[in-house]
Design an enzyme around this catalytic site. Sequence first.
Site, short mmCIF file in Angstrom:
data_model
loop_
_atom_site.label_atom_id
_atom_site.label_comp_id
_atom_site.label_asym_id
_atom_site.label_seq_id
_atom_site.Cartn_x
_atom_site.Cartn_y
_atom_site.Cartn_z
N ASP A 276 -39.36 37.79 -2.66
CA ASP A 276 -39.27 38.87 -3.64
C ASP A 276 -39.16 38.36 -5.08
OD1 ASP A 276 -38.33 39.47 -0.99
OD2 ASP A 276 -37.48 41.36 -1.71
N GLU B 80 -41.97 43.38 -4.68
CA GLU B 80 -41.34 44.72 -4.74
C GLU B 80 -40.31 44.89 -5.85
OE1 GLU B 80 -38.62 46.17 -1.91
OE2 GLU B 80 -37.36 44.39 -1.97
N ASN B 81 -39.79 43.77 -6.41
CA ASN B 81 -38.77 43.88 -7.45
C ASN B 81 -39.24 43.34 -8.80
OD1 ASN B 81 -37.12 42.74 -4.73
ND2 ASN B 81 -36.45 44.69 -5.55
N ASN C 76 -39.01 48.28 0.41
CA ASN C 76 -38.38 49.59 0.20
C ASN C 76 -38.49 50.04 -1.26
OD1 ASN C 76 -36.53 47.27 0.07
ND2 ASN C 76 -35.04 48.75 -0.66
N HIS C 77 -38.80 49.10 -2.17
CA HIS C 77 -38.99 49.49 -3.58
C HIS C 77 -40.45 49.79 -3.91
CE1 HIS C 77 -34.87 49.04 -4.84
NE2 HIS C 77 -34.81 47.87 -4.21
N HIS D 17 -36.39 40.68 1.53
CA HIS D 17 -35.48 41.79 1.18
C HIS D 17 -34.05 41.37 0.86
CE1 HIS D 17 -33.67 45.80 1.00
NE2 HIS D 17 -32.81 45.46 1.95
N HIS E 163 -33.02 38.55 -0.50
CA HIS E 163 -33.03 37.77 -1.74
C HIS E 163 -32.24 36.47 -1.65
CE1 HIS E 163 -34.26 41.36 -4.54
NE2 HIS E 163 -34.95 41.33 -3.41
FE LIG Z 1 -36.36 42.76 -2.69
FE LIG Z 2 -36.24 45.28 -0.39
#
Ligand SMILES: [Fe+2]
Ligand SMILES: [Fe+2]
Length: 270
Positions: free
Chosen positions: A8, A39-40, A67-68, A178, A180
């Site tokens: 991520d 995603e981040n 999820n983001h 996810h 991190h």
């Molecule tokens: Fe993430």
């Molecule tokens: Fe995530």
Amino acid sequence: MRILFLGDVVGRSGRDAVVTHLPGLRERLGAELVVVNGENASHGFGLSPDMARAFLAAGADVITLGNHAWDRREIIPYLEEQPRVIRALNFPPGTPGRGAVEVAVGDGRRALVMQVMGRLFMDPLDDPFRTVQSELAKHRLGVTIQAAILDIHAEATSEKQAMAHSFDGMLSLVVGTHTHVPTADHRILPGGTAFQTDAGMCGDYDSVIGMQKGGAALRFWRKMPGERLAPAEGEATLCGLFVETEDSTGLARRVSALRMGGGLEAALPA
Ligand SMILES: [Fe+2]
Ligand SMILES: [Fe+2]
């Protein structure tokens, strides 16, 4: 096939590290397929089309989300036009975008990249296990595709390991995202699938999972909504792993951790 996976990417610090170092890293490792979880990237929340373009230009072949995925709404129409940016495959039918993509790697070889999201301690989607099983039924590893990569975006280490063991011998690589935080368990499973419970993030580790530590810690001290969390801005550590697979079987023959820059101890594949 030589495959590089980066976890991520968090905020500007993570983006800068990827855009600066990925071209050289790709060259140095001779990576033929690069997958980045984005995603981040946008201030910790989501990915904008411009950032996706920058990662693709820097040498990413496929970008996965999580999820983001929907935090930057501009990504929704972009997902329809850019198949190399994928969201989780186990979203309900009718969700924009795709959860799997087959890419050409050179010399006529092809690789499948997919992502599913876990259900433990997450907002549960469709069954990720049966979703992977049905996607794999469309391909033949070592025949129609030379490599298959699964990004399992999940909170629970148990769910990620259960996924990896379920498909050991059927995928080249199962890698978690996810949380991190990179886990020290990268290895080749008995059936030949490379696995790491979590790749870790590409972001500033002097933080709480990439976000500025003061504000993030306050949320635990005071159970009140605080200011919106912002990404930490120090130098990022690029975190991920490098895998070499056998094209004729699609299975792994080598897996190494990659950590570069920032505050974590460096690990560079030989
Ligand atoms: Fe993430
Ligand atoms: Fe995530």
